[in-house]
Design a protein around this motif. Structure first.
Motif, mmCIF file in Angstrom:
data_model
loop_
_atom_site.group_PDB
_atom_site.id
_atom_site.type_symbol
_atom_site.label_atom_id
_atom_site.label_comp_id
_atom_site.label_asym_id
_atom_site.label_seq_id
_atom_site.Cartn_x
_atom_site.Cartn_y
_atom_site.Cartn_z
ATOM 1 N N LEU A 65 0.812 -1.224 0.000
ATOM 2 C CA LEU A 65 0.000 0.000 0.000
ATOM 3 C C LEU A 65 0.844 1.271 0.000
ATOM 4 C CD1 LEU A 65 -2.887 -1.045 2.437
ATOM 5 C CD2 LEU A 65 -2.965 -0.851 -0.050
ATOM 6 N N LYS A 66 2.140 1.123 0.006
ATOM 7 C CA LYS A 66 2.985 2.315 -0.128
ATOM 8 C C LYS A 66 2.824 2.940 -1.506
ATOM 9 C CE LYS A 66 6.496 0.853 3.208
ATOM 10 N NZ LYS A 66 7.865 0.311 3.398
ATOM 11 N N MET A 67 2.363 2.103 -2.456
ATOM 12 C CA MET A 67 2.096 2.635 -3.797
ATOM 13 C C MET A 67 0.731 3.322 -3.791
ATOM 14 S SD MET A 67 3.522 -0.382 -6.303
ATOM 15 C CE MET A 67 2.832 -1.765 -5.380
ATOM 16 N N ASP A 68 0.532 4.186 -4.778
ATOM 17 C CA ASP A 68 -0.757 4.887 -4.893
ATOM 18 C C ASP A 68 -1.690 4.131 -5.837
ATOM 19 O OD1 ASP A 68 -0.047 6.952 -3.185
ATOM 20 O OD2 ASP A 68 0.960 8.042 -4.802
ATOM 21 N N PHE A 69 -2.798 3.686 -5.307
ATOM 22 C CA PHE A 69 -3.798 2.988 -6.117
ATOM 23 C C PHE A 69 -5.038 3.874 -6.286
ATOM 24 C CE2 PHE A 69 -1.364 -0.430 -4.074
ATOM 25 C CZ PHE A 69 -1.004 -1.184 -5.186
ATOM 26 N N VAL A 70 -5.614 3.832 -7.490
ATOM 27 C CA VAL A 70 -6.858 4.593 -7.702
ATOM 28 C C VAL A 70 -8.056 3.816 -7.177
ATOM 29 C CG1 VAL A 70 -5.968 5.810 -9.714
ATOM 30 C CG2 VAL A 70 -7.156 3.635 -10.023
ATOM 31 N N GLN A 71 -7.880 2.501 -7.073
ATOM 32 C CA GLN A 71 -9.011 1.679 -6.630
ATOM 33 C C GLN A 71 -8.499 0.328 -6.140
ATOM 34 O OE1 GLN A 71 -12.768 1.825 -8.869
ATOM 35 N NE2 GLN A 71 -12.546 -0.373 -9.134
ATOM 36 N N ILE A 72 -9.201 -0.220 -5.120
ATOM 37 C CA ILE A 72 -8.864 -1.551 -4.607
ATOM 38 C C ILE A 72 -10.099 -2.430 -4.691
ATOM 39 C CG2 ILE A 72 -8.142 -2.876 -2.569
ATOM 40 C CD1 ILE A 72 -6.585 -0.407 -1.646
ATOM 41 N N MET A 73 -9.928 -3.623 -5.270
ATOM 42 C CA MET A 73 -11.010 -4.613 -5.354
ATOM 43 C C MET A 73 -10.755 -5.673 -4.291
ATOM 44 S SD MET A 73 -12.639 -3.383 -8.037
ATOM 45 C CE MET A 73 -13.744 -4.707 -8.512
ATOM 46 N N LEU A 74 -11.709 -5.858 -3.371
ATOM 47 C CA LEU A 74 -11.543 -6.788 -2.265
ATOM 48 C C LEU A 74 -12.536 -7.934 -2.424
ATOM 49 C CD1 LEU A 74 -10.117 -7.416 0.384
ATOM 50 C CD2 LEU A 74 -11.715 -5.887 1.562
ATOM 51 N N VAL A 75 -12.018 -9.117 -2.789
ATOM 52 C CA VAL A 75 -12.873 -10.277 -3.078
ATOM 53 C C VAL A 75 -12.381 -11.447 -2.227
ATOM 54 C CG1 VAL A 75 -13.831 -11.759 -4.881
ATOM 55 C CG2 VAL A 75 -13.090 -9.434 -5.446
ATOM 56 N N MET A 76 -13.017 -11.619 -1.062
ATOM 57 C CA MET A 76 -12.569 -12.627 -0.104
ATOM 58 C C MET A 76 -13.694 -13.623 0.172
ATOM 59 S SD MET A 76 -9.486 -11.398 0.577
ATOM 60 C CE MET A 76 -8.912 -12.063 2.147
ATOM 61 N N SER A 77 -13.299 -14.835 0.577
ATOM 62 C CA SER A 77 -14.296 -15.884 0.853
ATOM 63 C C SER A 77 -14.695 -15.945 2.324
ATOM 64 C CB SER A 77 -13.744 -17.249 0.427
ATOM 65 O OG SER A 77 -12.548 -17.543 1.131
ATOM 66 N N SER A 78 -13.903 -15.332 3.202
ATOM 67 C CA SER A 78 -14.175 -15.375 4.636
ATOM 68 C C SER A 78 -14.594 -13.994 5.126
ATOM 69 C CB SER A 78 -12.930 -15.854 5.401
ATOM 70 O OG SER A 78 -12.999 -15.499 6.764
ATOM 71 N N ARG A 79 -15.675 -13.957 5.915
ATOM 72 C CA ARG A 79 -16.151 -12.677 6.448
ATOM 73 C C ARG A 79 -15.064 -12.010 7.301
ATOM 74 N NH1 ARG A 79 -18.611 -10.187 10.725
ATOM 75 N NH2 ARG A 79 -20.475 -8.951 10.278
ATOM 76 N N ALA A 80 -14.451 -12.809 8.192
ATOM 77 C CA ALA A 80 -13.436 -12.248 9.098
ATOM 78 C C ALA A 80 -12.237 -11.720 8.315
ATOM 79 C CB ALA A 80 -12.989 -13.313 10.105
ATOM 80 N N ASP A 81 -11.782 -12.481 7.294
ATOM 81 C CA ASP A 81 -10.638 -12.037 6.493
ATOM 82 C C ASP A 81 -10.970 -10.768 5.721
ATOM 83 O OD1 ASP A 81 -9.223 -14.152 7.426
ATOM 84 O OD2 ASP A 81 -9.305 -15.343 5.579
ATOM 85 N N ALA A 82 -12.196 -10.704 5.193
ATOM 86 C CA ALA A 82 -12.592 -9.522 4.435
ATOM 87 C C ALA A 82 -12.611 -8.282 5.322
ATOM 88 C CB ALA A 82 -13.971 -9.755 3.813
ATOM 89 N N VAL A 83 -13.220 -8.400 6.505
ATOM 90 C CA VAL A 83 -13.316 -7.252 7.410
ATOM 91 C C VAL A 83 -11.929 -6.826 7.896
ATOM 92 C CG1 VAL A 83 -14.196 -6.475 9.650
ATOM 93 C CG2 VAL A 83 -15.671 -7.814 8.122
ATOM 94 N N ASN A 84 -11.097 -7.803 8.293
ATOM 95 C CA ASN A 84 -9.748 -7.470 8.770
ATOM 96 C C ASN A 84 -8.899 -6.825 7.682
ATOM 97 O OD1 ASN A 84 -10.144 -8.395 11.378
ATOM 98 N ND2 ASN A 84 -9.552 -10.501 10.873
ATOM 99 N N THR A 85 -9.029 -7.340 6.455
ATOM 100 C CA THR A 85 -8.243 -6.764 5.354
ATOM 101 C C THR A 85 -8.678 -5.332 5.079
ATOM 102 O OG1 THR A 85 -7.990 -8.969 4.371
ATOM 103 C CG2 THR A 85 -7.576 -7.079 2.942
#
Length: 467
Positions: A65-85
């Protein structure tokens, strides 16, 4: 190049990466974080950078994340992993736009995070396959129903109509899918059964249009209204003409099987009034105006109140300019009833002219003729250029085959008005256009056959609004 980060640990995310590879864009540079190493064909290193680690690790994720992103796509299978990420992302990038796949009905209070509900998306896609349900574009434009697909059924009132003959106010037929091809329609494009139409317009309007496309013939006076409305002015209509006209109207009502409303204004002859009142039943309602409120008020008000879709008046009443103007403005079919019997009528006749109005009234003409068991007859005054008339003839022939409704076309070099004057047992169908609004004396030098139809004033005439 715009840097986009995709974080995934599931099959849906892998499909997303594959679609991104297929949707080649030289302006995007993708960084993909995945839990397990996986290779992709055609993922060129100039456009795709892959990392393999657990994104719930704050330390490892922060380095990316030190790089500059215009957008992040978050596609996870676990609720806990998705929220923590997501929490890890926000610790380093509080304002970057995040698109997050939501399988758990998460309540994310973050204006920079857009959640995509899996259940909503799948159900919306599956409903597209249900019959008799409008297909609304979900991922195009506003996604509010302004883009819709409509499959034209075989018996639709719109089949074999030219696109230009269909009134399109606040909506448009933008495309037609036929035989796996996209057709960009012109005014002369003909709509076929099983065409898939792409409609664009106001969402509320499109819902109404969708229903009208699905409506089949045999329901006249729909879509104009649901009841028959007979209007008498006893200052104009003679008492000896009223009872015969009532009986003829009852014959029409029996055929159309709709409720009949009888409005009487300026009541006079008591014997006639008693006879009219005796006709009251669950299917016949008599309304008497003792206050002399005028035809314009009564017709306009009653049309809304009783949902009148078909109005019947005498030829005397129709001959009054002010009454004809009110009827024209109401935009419903009007039968100007003459002295002949209705049960003797065998044909619905229309004079072919160069006006496109003749095509616009065709569906209504077919609908009423089918219920009244009338044959349809077209009279063509043969001239040099008959291109448009030939198109209309073909249109009628196509509808005739679909609806099993007999259509006869008579061609002659003789004036069809003179021919009809010598005949009987027909109703003339006429587009209710501005031409009809003109006084007869002003149409004497007209070359438009519809405008000259006042010469057949002694016959029943059905005026169908041009919408």
């Amino acid at each position: 190049m715009k840097k986009i980060l995709i974080i995934t640990d599931c099959t849906i995310g892998e499909h997303l990466v594959e679609r991104a590879i297929e949707a080649y864009s030289k302006d995007n540079l993708y960084y993909v974080i995945q839990m397990k190493e996986r290779s992709y064909e055609n993922a060129g290193p100039d456009r795709f950078k892959f990392f393999t680690f657990d994104p719930t690790s704050r330390y490892k994720l922060s380095n990316v994340l030190k790089m500059d992103f215009v957008q992040i796509m978050l596609v996870m299978s676990s609720r806990a992993d998705a929220v923590n990420t997501l929490e890890n992302i926000r610790a380093d990038k509080p304002s970057v736009r995040v698109i997050m796949l939501d399988q758990w009905d998460l309540k994310i209070d973050d204006p920079n995070t857009l959640t995509i509900d899996v259940n909503d998306q799948l159900s919306a896609r599956l409903i597209d396959y249900l019959p008799n349900v409008p297909v609304i574009a979900q991922n195009v434009g506003l996604g509010e129903g302004e883009v819709m697909e409509v499959l034209v059924p075989f018996g639709s009132a719109y089949v074999y109509r030219h696109v230009g003959a269909i009134e399109q106010s606040q909506w448009r037929i933008a495309g037609i899918y036929r035989d796996q091809r996209l057709i960009l329609p012109t005014e002369r494009t003909l709509i076929h059964p099983n065409d898939l139409l792409l409609l664009v317009g106001e969402p509320d309007v499109l819902i109404s249009i969708y229903r009208s496309f699905k409506r089949e013939l045999g329901h006249f006076p729909a879509p104009y209204g649901s009841s028959i409305y007979l209007f008498f002015d006893m200052d104009v209509d003679r008492a000896e003409d009223i009872v015969p006209m009532l009986r003829k109207t009852l014959y029409v009502q029996e055929r159309l099987r709709r409720k009949l409303y009888i409005r009487i204004t300026n009541p006079g002859d008591l014997d006639v009034l008693r006879e009219i009142k005796a006709m009251r039943s669950s299917e016949v309602e008599v309304i008497i105006d003792y206050d002399r409120r005028g035809e314009a008020y009564l017709l306009s008000n009653d049309k809304r109140h009783v949902h009148a879709g078909f109005i019947i008046v005498s030829r005397k009443l129709f001959g009054i300019d002010a009454v004809r103007k009110v009827l024209y403005d109401l935009k419903v079919p009007v039968l100007k009833m003459a002295s002949g019997q209705m049960h003797n009528v065998k044909r619905a006749v229309m004079l072919l002219s160069e006006s496109e109005d003749v095509e616009k009234i065709t569906t209504t003409m077919f609908d009423m003729a089918s219920q009244m068991e009338w044959m349809i007859e077209l009279l063509e005054y043969q001239q040099d250029d008959n291109t448009f008339k030939e198109q209309v003839e073909q249109y009628y022939q196509n509808l005739s085959a679909i609806f099993s409704q007999s259509v006869t076309i008579r061609k002659s070099t003789d004036n069809p008005l003179r021919m009809l004057k010598k005949e009987e047992r027909f109703v003339q169908c006429i587009p209710f256009s501005e031409t009809v609004m003109q006084r007869p004396v002003l149409t004497l030098f007209s070359t438009d056959l519809q405008g000259l139809s006042f010469h057949l004033d002694h016959f029943h005439q059905l005026f169908i609004p041009v919408l």
